[in-house]
Design a protein around this motif. Structure first.
Motif, PDB file in Angstrom:
ATOM      1  N   VAL A 194       1.216  -1.555   0.115  1.00 31.63           N
ATOM      2  CA  VAL A 194      -0.246   0.208   0.028  1.00 31.63           C
ATOM      3  C   VAL A 194       0.808   1.391  -0.074  1.00 31.63           C
ATOM      4  CG1 VAL A 194      -1.919  -0.558   1.440  1.00 31.63           C
ATOM      5  CG2 VAL A 194       0.119  -0.020   2.182  1.00 31.63           C
ATOM      6  N   SER A 195       2.269   1.192   0.229  1.00 36.61           N
ATOM      7  CA  SER A 195       2.946   2.211   0.151  1.00 36.61           C
ATOM      8  C   SER A 195       3.501   3.272  -1.048  1.00 36.61           C
ATOM      9  CB  SER A 195       4.142   2.045   0.610  1.00 36.61           C
ATOM     10  OG  SER A 195       5.329   1.451   0.319  1.00 36.61           O
ATOM     11  N   SER A 196       4.659   3.857  -0.709  1.00 42.23           N
ATOM     12  CA  SER A 196       4.555   4.565  -2.094  1.00 42.23           C
ATOM     13  C   SER A 196       5.852   4.018  -2.562  1.00 42.23           C
ATOM     14  CB  SER A 196       4.706   6.424  -2.068  1.00 42.23           C
ATOM     15  OG  SER A 196       3.390   7.201  -2.160  1.00 42.23           O
ATOM     16  N   GLY A 197       5.882   3.005  -2.627  1.00 42.05           N
ATOM     17  CA  GLY A 197       7.401   1.913  -2.660  1.00 42.05           C
ATOM     18  C   GLY A 197       8.379   1.987  -1.872  1.00 42.05           C
ATOM     19  N   CYS A 198       8.210   2.915  -0.734  1.00 43.95           N
ATOM     20  CA  CYS A 198       8.941   2.353   0.237  1.00 43.95           C
ATOM     21  C   CYS A 198       9.015   1.174   0.970  1.00 43.95           C
ATOM     22  CB  CYS A 198       9.346   4.108   1.555  1.00 43.95           C
ATOM     23  SG  CYS A 198       9.771   4.338   0.986  1.00 43.95           S
ATOM     24  N   ILE A 199      10.070   0.279   1.738  1.00 46.07           N
ATOM     25  CA  ILE A 199       8.989  -0.591   2.534  1.00 46.07           C
ATOM     26  C   ILE A 199       9.152  -0.262   3.800  1.00 46.07           C
ATOM     27  CG2 ILE A 199      10.714  -3.296   3.152  1.00 46.07           C
ATOM     28  CD1 ILE A 199      12.448  -2.232   0.212  1.00 46.07           C
ATOM     29  N   ARG A 200       8.421  -0.597   4.764  1.00 50.08           N
ATOM     30  CA  ARG A 200       7.868   0.014   6.028  1.00 50.08           C
ATOM     31  C   ARG A 200       7.839  -0.926   6.858  1.00 50.08           C
ATOM     32  NH1 ARG A 200       2.995   1.500   4.989  1.00 50.08           N
ATOM     33  NH2 ARG A 200       3.114   2.749   6.744  1.00 50.08           N
ATOM     34  N   LEU A 201       8.607  -0.952   8.058  1.00 54.38           N
ATOM     35  CA  LEU A 201       8.577  -1.424   8.821  1.00 54.38           C
ATOM     36  C   LEU A 201       8.110  -1.136  10.395  1.00 54.38           C
ATOM     37  CD1 LEU A 201      12.374  -3.331   8.905  1.00 54.38           C
ATOM     38  CD2 LEU A 201      10.222  -4.393   7.516  1.00 54.38           C
ATOM     39  N   LEU A 202       7.361  -1.697  11.698  1.00 58.90           N
ATOM     40  CA  LEU A 202       7.052  -1.317  12.708  1.00 58.90           C
ATOM     41  C   LEU A 202       8.469  -0.683  13.169  1.00 58.90           C
ATOM     42  CD1 LEU A 202       5.299  -4.673  14.057  1.00 58.90           C
ATOM     43  CD2 LEU A 202       4.359  -2.476  12.950  1.00 58.90           C
ATOM     44  N   ASP A 203       8.370  -0.022  13.873  1.00 56.14           N
ATOM     45  CA  ASP A 203       9.222   0.745  14.334  1.00 56.14           C
ATOM     46  C   ASP A 203      10.502   0.234  15.089  1.00 56.14           C
ATOM     47  OD1 ASP A 203       9.447   3.451  13.593  1.00 56.14           O
ATOM     48  OD2 ASP A 203       7.977   4.146  15.025  1.00 56.14           O
ATOM     49  N   GLN A 204       9.970  -0.994  16.173  1.00 56.23           N
ATOM     50  CA  GLN A 204      10.494  -1.538  17.022  1.00 56.23           C
ATOM     51  C   GLN A 204      11.594  -2.259  15.487  1.00 56.23           C
ATOM     52  OE1 GLN A 204       7.093  -1.301  17.287  1.00 56.23           O
ATOM     53  NE2 GLN A 204       7.284  -0.513  19.671  1.00 56.23           N
ATOM     54  N   ASP A 205      11.041  -3.317  14.519  1.00 52.88           N
ATOM     55  CA  ASP A 205      12.092  -3.740  13.752  1.00 52.88           C
ATOM     56  C   ASP A 205      12.817  -2.955  13.236  1.00 52.88           C
ATOM     57  OD1 ASP A 205      10.648  -6.215  15.139  1.00 52.88           O
ATOM     58  OD2 ASP A 205       8.984  -6.595  13.240  1.00 52.88           O
ATOM     59  N   ALA A 206      12.778  -1.736  12.780  1.00 50.36           N
ATOM     60  CA  ALA A 206      13.693  -0.928  12.333  1.00 50.36           C
ATOM     61  C   ALA A 206      14.542  -0.578  12.900  1.00 50.36           C
ATOM     62  CB  ALA A 206      12.530   0.539  11.853  1.00 50.36           C
ATOM     63  N   ILE A 207      14.550   0.103  14.124  1.00 45.59           N
ATOM     64  CA  ILE A 207      15.672  -0.478  15.178  1.00 45.59           C
ATOM     65  C   ILE A 207      16.337  -0.885  15.258  1.00 45.59           C
ATOM     66  CG2 ILE A 207      15.862   0.027  17.264  1.00 45.59           C
ATOM     67  CD1 ILE A 207      13.611   2.327  17.494  1.00 45.59           C
ATOM     68  N   ASP A 208      15.419  -2.073  15.532  1.00 50.07           N
ATOM     69  CA  ASP A 208      16.689  -3.858  15.682  1.00 50.07           C
ATOM     70  C   ASP A 208      17.527  -4.521  14.172  1.00 50.07           C
ATOM     71  OD1 ASP A 208      16.737  -6.758  16.540  1.00 50.07           O
ATOM     72  OD2 ASP A 208      16.824  -6.863  14.734  1.00 50.07           O
ATOM     73  N   LEU A 209      16.642  -3.931  13.020  1.00 50.90           N
ATOM     74  CA  LEU A 209      17.596  -3.874  11.757  1.00 50.90           C
ATOM     75  C   LEU A 209      18.372  -2.740  11.524  1.00 50.90           C
ATOM     76  CD1 LEU A 209      17.463  -5.087   8.961  1.00 50.90           C
ATOM     77  CD2 LEU A 209      15.661  -3.664   7.635  1.00 50.90           C
ATOM     78  N   HIS A 210      17.771  -1.815  11.684  1.00 53.51           N
ATOM     79  CA  HIS A 210      19.354  -0.275  11.656  1.00 53.51           C
ATOM     80  C   HIS A 210      20.275  -0.924  12.459  1.00 53.51           C
ATOM     81  CE1 HIS A 210      21.188   3.055  13.308  1.00 53.51           C
ATOM     82  NE2 HIS A 210      21.313   3.350  12.652  1.00 53.51           N
ATOM     83  N   ASP A 211      20.810  -1.264  13.678  1.00 55.01           N
ATOM     84  CA  ASP A 211      21.244  -1.751  14.454  1.00 55.01           C
ATOM     85  C   ASP A 211      22.203  -3.276  14.112  1.00 55.01           C
ATOM     86  OD1 ASP A 211      20.515   0.211  16.193  1.00 55.01           O
ATOM     87  OD2 ASP A 211      19.954  -0.881  17.396  1.00 55.01           O
TER      88      ASP A 211
END
Length: 234
Positions: A194-211
């Motif tokens: 449903v997004s404009s092309g970006c890949i969207r995660l829950l913030d909790q998972d985005a923080i985990d992946l970033h690290d």
């Protein structure tokens, strides 16, 4: 035919006609809400985060199915080197390849039919609590976003910023693709296109992946064979 029989048939006919006639509407009562999914409680890792520069609210119970919770699985892409990210938009998953045939799997929202993107990119850099800058093409479609354009410096980080707590920036051949892996996915849209092309995660998972992920990592976004779209989100 006797008088009694005639009376019986007449009464029977009247009864039949009454049965076929519209009945008065019964008193309307609100329908019962559908039962909540019989899912186990969310793991503690999806609770509220209070030690960030901005608060990250807890993921609500009963919205995200267990298959989209962050979990270690057998790597379905054995050719992916450890550290590679592989996004499967049709399944709604992002995999981070680990060693020994394993992977971390995250639920992901992906691009709608009108904005789907696929290919191989490089993770050029990462940002904590990034600014969001609406691309010119998006501003052309939605002029109300002009205050957050590149020319105007974008939107400040924090609650309400479409990139959420973390963003990973994808480049191809040294050029910004304008696609991101980022947080701020609304839980009800996780796993959906449903997004404009970006890949969207829950913030909790985005923080985990970033690290976990490294600059220069390869990112593969598989081509969707059944794209769908509900509405445009960021």
């Amino acid at each position: 035919m006797t008088q009694t029989r005639r009376g019986f048939l007449a009464a029977a006919g009247a009864t039949a006609l009454t049965a076929c006639a519209p009945r008065p509407d019964p008193v309307q009562t609100p329908p019962e809400p559908p039962p909540a999914p019989a899912w186990p409680p969310l793991p503690a890792r999806y609770g509220a985060i209070t030690d960030e520069p901005y608060p990250v609210p807890a993921v609500p119970e009963g919205v995200v199915p267990p298959r989209l919770w962050r979990q270690e699985v057998a790597n379905p892409f054995p050719d992916a080197e450890p550290g590679t990210l592989v996004v499967d938009p049709d399944a709604g998953y992002l995999h981070l390849a680990l060693r020994d045939g394993r992977a971390l799997r995250y639920g992901a929202g992906t691009g709608s039919a009108a904005h789907a993107w696929h290919g191989e990119a490089r993770l050029q850099f990462r940002r904590e609590w990034p600014r969001w800058k609406a691309p010119d093409s998006m501003v052309a479609r939605r002029p109300e976003l002009e205050p957050y354009s590149v020319a105007n410096g974008g939107m400040d980080p924090g609650p309400g910023n479409p990139l959420g707590a973390r963003a990973l920036y994808l480049f191809q051949n040294g050029e910004d693709t304008l696609y991101r892996i980022h947080g701020a996915c609304e839980p009800e849209y996780l796993g959906r296109a449903v997004s404009s092309g970006c890949i969207r995660l829950l913030d909790q998972d985005a923080i985990d992946l970033h690290d976990r992920v490294l600059h220069g990592a390869t990112v593969r976004v598989l081509k969707s064979i059944r794209p769908t779209g509900l509405r445009e989100v960021f």
